[in-house]
Design an enzyme around this catalytic site. Sequence first.
Site, PDB file in Angstrom:
ATOM      1  N   HIS A   1      -6.657  -4.054   4.687  1.00  0.00           N
ATOM      2  CA  HIS A   1      -7.354  -3.188   4.532  1.00  0.00           C
ATOM      3  C   HIS A   1      -7.794  -2.574   6.066  1.00  0.00           C
ATOM      4  O   HIS A   1      -7.597  -3.506   7.136  1.00  0.00           O
ATOM      5  CB  HIS A   1      -8.721  -3.434   3.927  1.00  0.00           C
ATOM      6  CG  HIS A   1      -8.544  -3.819   2.615  1.00  0.00           C
ATOM      7  ND1 HIS A   1      -8.252  -3.194   1.644  1.00  0.00           N
ATOM      8  CD2 HIS A   1      -8.403  -5.157   2.048  1.00  0.00           C
ATOM      9  CE1 HIS A   1      -8.233  -3.573   0.274  1.00  0.00           C
ATOM     10  NE2 HIS A   1      -8.222  -4.934   0.597  1.00  0.00           N
TER      11      HIS A   1
ATOM     12  N   ARG B   1       0.816  -1.235  -0.085  1.00  0.00           N
ATOM     13  CA  ARG B   1      -0.101   0.094   0.089  1.00  0.00           C
ATOM     14  C   ARG B   1       0.927   1.174  -0.069  1.00  0.00           C
ATOM     15  O   ARG B   1       0.277   2.513   0.515  1.00  0.00           O
ATOM     16  CB  ARG B   1      -1.017  -0.022   1.147  1.00  0.00           C
ATOM     17  CG  ARG B   1      -1.585  -1.089   1.598  1.00  0.00           C
ATOM     18  CD  ARG B   1      -2.709  -1.638   0.323  1.00  0.00           C
ATOM     19  NE  ARG B   1      -3.726  -2.593   0.522  1.00  0.00           N
ATOM     20  CZ  ARG B   1      -4.176  -3.468   0.019  1.00  0.00           C
ATOM     21  NH1 ARG B   1      -3.723  -3.464  -1.432  1.00  0.00           N
ATOM     22  NH2 ARG B   1      -4.893  -4.674   0.108  1.00  0.00           N
TER      23      ARG B   1
ATOM     24  N   ASP C   1      -0.524 -13.324  -0.193  1.00  0.00           N
ATOM     25  CA  ASP C   1      -1.150 -12.399  -0.764  1.00  0.00           C
ATOM     26  C   ASP C   1      -1.782 -11.403   0.325  1.00  0.00           C
ATOM     27  O   ASP C   1      -2.801 -10.872   0.451  1.00  0.00           O
ATOM     28  CB  ASP C   1      -2.609 -12.990  -1.384  1.00  0.00           C
ATOM     29  CG  ASP C   1      -3.106 -12.036  -2.432  1.00  0.00           C
ATOM     30  OD1 ASP C   1      -2.548 -10.871  -2.441  1.00  0.00           O
ATOM     31  OD2 ASP C   1      -4.274 -12.275  -3.100  1.00  0.00           O
TER      32      ASP C   1
HETATM   33  O1  DOR Z   1      -8.293  -9.891  -2.425  1.00  0.00           O
HETATM   34  C1  DOR Z   1      -7.527  -9.315  -2.887  1.00  0.00           C
HETATM   35  N1  DOR Z   1      -6.841  -8.107  -2.476  1.00  0.00           N
HETATM   36  N2  DOR Z   1      -7.111  -9.693  -4.301  1.00  0.00           N
HETATM   37  C2  DOR Z   1      -6.420  -8.908  -5.037  1.00  0.00           C
HETATM   38  O2  DOR Z   1      -6.194  -9.314  -6.157  1.00  0.00           O
HETATM   39  C3  DOR Z   1      -6.084  -7.469  -4.608  1.00  0.00           C
HETATM   40  C4  DOR Z   1      -5.830  -7.382  -3.299  1.00  0.00           C
HETATM   41  C5  DOR Z   1      -5.720  -6.171  -2.647  1.00  0.00           C
HETATM   42  O3  DOR Z   1      -4.851  -5.295  -3.176  1.00  0.00           O
HETATM   43  O4  DOR Z   1      -6.437  -5.644  -1.699  1.00  0.00           O
HETATM   44 ZN    ZN Z   2      -4.308 -11.176  -7.182  1.00  0.00          ZN
HETATM   45 ZN    ZN Z   3      -2.666  -9.913  -4.600  1.00  0.00          ZN
END
Ligand code: DOR
Ligand code: ZN
Ligand code: ZN
Length: 450
Positions: free
Chosen positions: A319, A75, A315
């Site tokens: 947020h 971010r 991943d």
């Molecule tokens: O769940 C996800 N969040 N999938 C993504 O591809 C992007 C990621 C995000 O950047 O929040």
């Molecule tokens: Zn992705």
């Molecule tokens: Zn991703």
Amino acid sequence: MTATSQAAANQDFVGARVVDPTLRLDAVRTVVVRRGVVAALLDGPPSAADPQAERVDCAGMVLCPGFIDPHVHLRDPGDPHKETLASGLAAAAAGGFTAVAAMPNTRPALDSSESVERLRHDAAALGGVRCYPIGAITLDREGTRIAPLRSMAAAGAVAFSDDGATTKSLKALYNAARYASDLPQRFFSHCEDDSFQDGLMHEGEISDRLGVPGSPSIAEAAIAARDLLVAQVSGKAWHLCHVSAAQTLDVLRAARSWGVDATAEVTAHHLQCTDEMLAGFNARYRVNPPLRSSSDTAAMRRAVADGTITVFASDHAPHAESEKEPPFSQACVGFSGLEVAIGATFNALGDVPLAVMVANFSSNVAALLGVSGGTLAPGSPADITGLRLNRAWSVNPAVFASKGKVTPFEGMTFAVKPALTVVGGRVLMHDQDGDARTERFATSSARGAS
Ligand code: DOR
Ligand code: ZN
Ligand code: ZN
């Protein structure tokens, strides 16, 4: 836990079982580190070593080549309320990772040599976990105009991806892959057909019952097929991000049979969490690709066991808590992953040999990204991950270093716990298995185990 940040020093890490698949090693060794580099792996106490060296007691731990997460969202720049470089890399250290590869869906996107260079520079200045930028395939990740791939490669991009979305235009992807076919950096695909963008969860029994538009497995598998066809015609080495659908594995295996050089990663959540978690309209569990069925998660676990999938990724997609709340259709997608990934991934894969687990977290990732590390062979940078294999702990997001506190694993108890993170000989995290442990991970969650 003692968070330390000593300068690269001379250390002897003693008493641990050392597991290094690159050396076919699984035995008690003293890891001798001199000036940030592995100097030797001694069979026995460090009698031949420097008596001035600091002794780090690792009894009860498994020491491995530093774990590298090939897929995180930091971010930075753009959304410091979700995460910053500092908080994201602190989360990586706390979670047992010595390096991460950062996706380009920042604001602005990492789509120029300058932005790639800046991220590398800013991360290096923090002096902790290593951070490798992944450059965008298309300008602003908008899917049509090719980004300056060659200058980004020269600036240090380790791969290219429009992750967060599928590269929209086949023509752009095809031209980009041909333009960059001789570069060693792989293309990383986020696979989800655009026409299913209104899908809010996996399309299946549960989405039908809830009356929510879904994104079916074919939305992923069809793009995987498209992208691996581009790999075939361009000769470009390819990587599939966060495979979630059993059908995508069929596509991957087929592409390999055509001779395509394709690798794939799986996340801790796609190994074990299903769309059942959304049955109560729980917006917090929205993620892309979505949590799918139990037959898909079982297929992911089998694909690790049989070697179809050789890389683990978090991943990590932090947020703010408020952004993960209803309305269901507007909740941000993705979970905080760095501080749960190791425990959660081991939790799903109890039958997979330890050496395979370690390779999927370290040497296979170093090879994927073309970076140093992934081995404790003498002469390598002293990047080390230490684990306790039987130290039950419960996930308490309140103590995460990450600003992202939402995880589907909240309250779960895992057996495998990261206990040591060393980067270039600097001890960034050392959980000494004493009272201090509770600083970071509560031993039981206030919200109860799930
Ligand atoms: O769940 C996800 N969040 N999938 C993504 O591809 C992007 C990621 C995000 O950047 O929040
Ligand atoms: Zn992705
Ligand atoms: Zn991703």
